[in-house]
Enzyme design. Structure first.
Site, short mmCIF file in Angstrom:
data_model
loop_
_atom_site.label_atom_id
_atom_site.label_comp_id
_atom_site.label_asym_id
_atom_site.label_seq_id
_atom_site.Cartn_x
_atom_site.Cartn_y
_atom_site.Cartn_z
N GLY A 49 0.36 -1.55 0.22
CA GLY A 49 0.04 -0.40 -0.14
C GLY A 49 0.73 1.52 0.14
O GLY A 49 0.05 2.25 -0.11
N GLU A 104 4.24 4.48 6.30
CA GLU A 104 3.05 3.66 5.61
C GLU A 104 1.99 4.13 5.54
O GLU A 104 0.97 5.93 5.03
CB GLU A 104 2.40 3.28 7.59
CG GLU A 104 2.64 1.74 7.36
CD GLU A 104 1.92 0.68 6.73
OE1 GLU A 104 1.60 0.71 6.09
OE2 GLU A 104 1.77 0.03 7.29
N ASP A 105 0.79 3.68 4.32
CA ASP A 105 0.09 4.38 3.41
C ASP A 105 -1.54 4.45 4.81
O ASP A 105 -1.49 6.05 5.20
CB ASP A 105 -0.63 3.53 3.05
CG ASP A 105 -0.98 1.94 3.32
OD1 ASP A 105 -0.63 1.04 4.23
OD2 ASP A 105 -1.78 1.41 2.31
N ASP A 108 -4.63 1.72 10.92
CA ASP A 108 -5.65 1.08 11.37
C ASP A 108 -5.95 0.33 12.41
O ASP A 108 -6.07 1.49 13.39
CB ASP A 108 -6.94 -0.31 10.10
CG ASP A 108 -8.08 -0.34 10.21
OD1 ASP A 108 -8.76 0.81 9.80
OD2 ASP A 108 -8.22 -1.30 10.79
N PHE A 157 -14.62 2.66 5.50
CA PHE A 157 -12.87 2.15 4.67
C PHE A 157 -12.69 2.82 3.14
O PHE A 157 -13.50 3.85 2.44
CB PHE A 157 -13.60 0.39 3.87
CG PHE A 157 -12.82 -0.70 3.55
CD1 PHE A 157 -11.47 -0.86 3.59
CD2 PHE A 157 -12.94 -0.70 2.06
CE1 PHE A 157 -10.36 -2.32 3.35
CE2 PHE A 157 -11.47 -1.28 1.13
CZ PHE A 157 -10.57 -2.11 2.09
N ARG A 170 -5.64 0.39 -6.24
CA ARG A 170 -4.67 0.97 -6.49
C ARG A 170 -3.88 2.50 -7.05
O ARG A 170 -3.13 3.50 -6.59
CB ARG A 170 -3.41 -0.21 -5.77
CG ARG A 170 -2.95 -0.85 -4.64
CD ARG A 170 -2.14 -2.06 -5.13
NE ARG A 170 -2.34 -3.25 -3.92
CZ ARG A 170 -2.68 -3.18 -2.58
NH1 ARG A 170 -1.97 -2.21 -2.26
NH2 ARG A 170 -2.61 -4.01 -1.87
P1 IMP Z 1 -3.05 -2.63 10.77
O1 IMP Z 1 -2.95 -3.47 11.13
O2 IMP Z 1 -4.44 -2.46 10.97
O3 IMP Z 1 -3.16 -0.69 11.20
O4 IMP Z 1 -3.90 -2.29 9.46
C1 IMP Z 1 -2.81 -1.16 8.20
C2 IMP Z 1 -2.95 -2.28 7.02
O5 IMP Z 1 -4.62 -2.45 6.86
C3 IMP Z 1 -2.75 -0.84 5.94
O6 IMP Z 1 -1.40 -1.32 5.45
C4 IMP Z 1 -3.22 -1.47 5.09
O7 IMP Z 1 -2.27 -2.18 4.56
C5 IMP Z 1 -4.66 -1.96 5.21
N1 IMP Z 1 -5.90 -0.92 5.89
C6 IMP Z 1 -6.53 -0.47 6.29
N2 IMP Z 1 -7.46 0.39 6.20
C7 IMP Z 1 -8.10 0.14 5.61
C8 IMP Z 1 -8.97 0.74 4.48
O8 IMP Z 1 -9.22 2.01 5.23
N3 IMP Z 1 -8.58 0.33 3.08
C9 IMP Z 1 -7.68 0.15 2.56
N4 IMP Z 1 -6.83 -0.75 3.14
C10 IMP Z 1 -6.15 -0.92 4.82
MG MG Z 2 -0.26 -1.43 4.25
#
Ligand code: IMP
Ligand code: MG
Length: 181
Positions: A49, A104-105, A108, A157, A170
């Site tokens: 991402g 990071e993109d 979450d 999302f 993407r």
């Molecule tokens: P975390 O470990 O829950 O912080 O997840 C992070 C990863 O989940 C990000 O690097 C994204 O790849 C994916 N992610 C989280 N939220 C979204 C979203 O709204 N759209 C697309 N990918 C997401």
């Molecule tokens: Mg990611």
């Protein structure tokens, strides 16, 4: 620019335009430019991402910097008690003594990075900071410290600008938010 996109079975509406995104990217870059004067940070984007954010961010950095991509992978342990730990793969250089900035993109829950950061710290870097284009503060489940945030967003999302919905989206220049069914 198209205001609605359809990916797989869902529709998405325009949420952040490319120009808003690039403004946020420049703000993050300016902070890094100011804080890393005289150092040579190693930027570590998390694939897939973060590729687009990393690209635009690096173009705005005015200091010597290096780049090494990683991927967060679920490691399937041999016993159930190991759970499903997340490990970083692909880092092909030593980070000992380096100023590392993980790119990071979106953050979450924060679970991915909270698993990866201790792996990094174990290798004795000079510092480890986190830069994320997007942060969903209400979704954070860990005490992860995000040092540089482009934009805080609600828990919906989103896709585009590197982020995908089941592999698609993407390549979109703008960021789109899912339309509830
Ligand atoms: P975390 O470990 O829950 O912080 O997840 C992070 C990863 O989940 C990000 O690097 C994204 O790849 C994916 N992610 C989280 N939220 C979204 C979203 O709204 N759209 C697309 N990918 C997401
Ligand atoms: Mg990611």
């Amino acid at each position: 620019m198209e205001r609605l996109v359809r990916l797989h079975d869902r529709s998405f509406r325009l949420y952040k335009s490319e120009s808003e995104i690039l403004t946020a990217v420049r703000e993050v870059a300016n902070k890094i430019n100011a804080e890393y004067i005289g150092r040579r940070p190693l930027l570590v984007p998390v694939l897939n991402g973060a590729f687009m954010f990393a690209s635009d961010l690096l173009k705005e950095l005015k200091l010597d910097c290096e780049l090494s991509f990683i991927q967060a992978a679920s490691y399937h342990g041999t016993t159930k008690s190991t759970g499903n730990p997340i490990v970083a793969i692909g880092l092909n250089q030593s980070i000992e003594g380096r100023h590392v900035i993980i790119i990071e993109d979106i953050i979450d829950t924060g679970v991915t990075l909270s698993k990866i950061i201790p792996e990094f710290l174990a290798q004795n870097p000079a510092s480890v900071k986190v830069a994320s284009l997007l942060l969903k503060p209400l979704a954070l489940k860990t005490d992860l410290k995000v040092d540089y945030v482009g934009m805080e967003i609600p828990n919906d999302f989103i896709v585009g600008y590197g982020l995908d919905y089941d592999g698609l989206g993407r390549n979109l220049r703008d960021i789109y938010q899912v339309i509830p069914e």
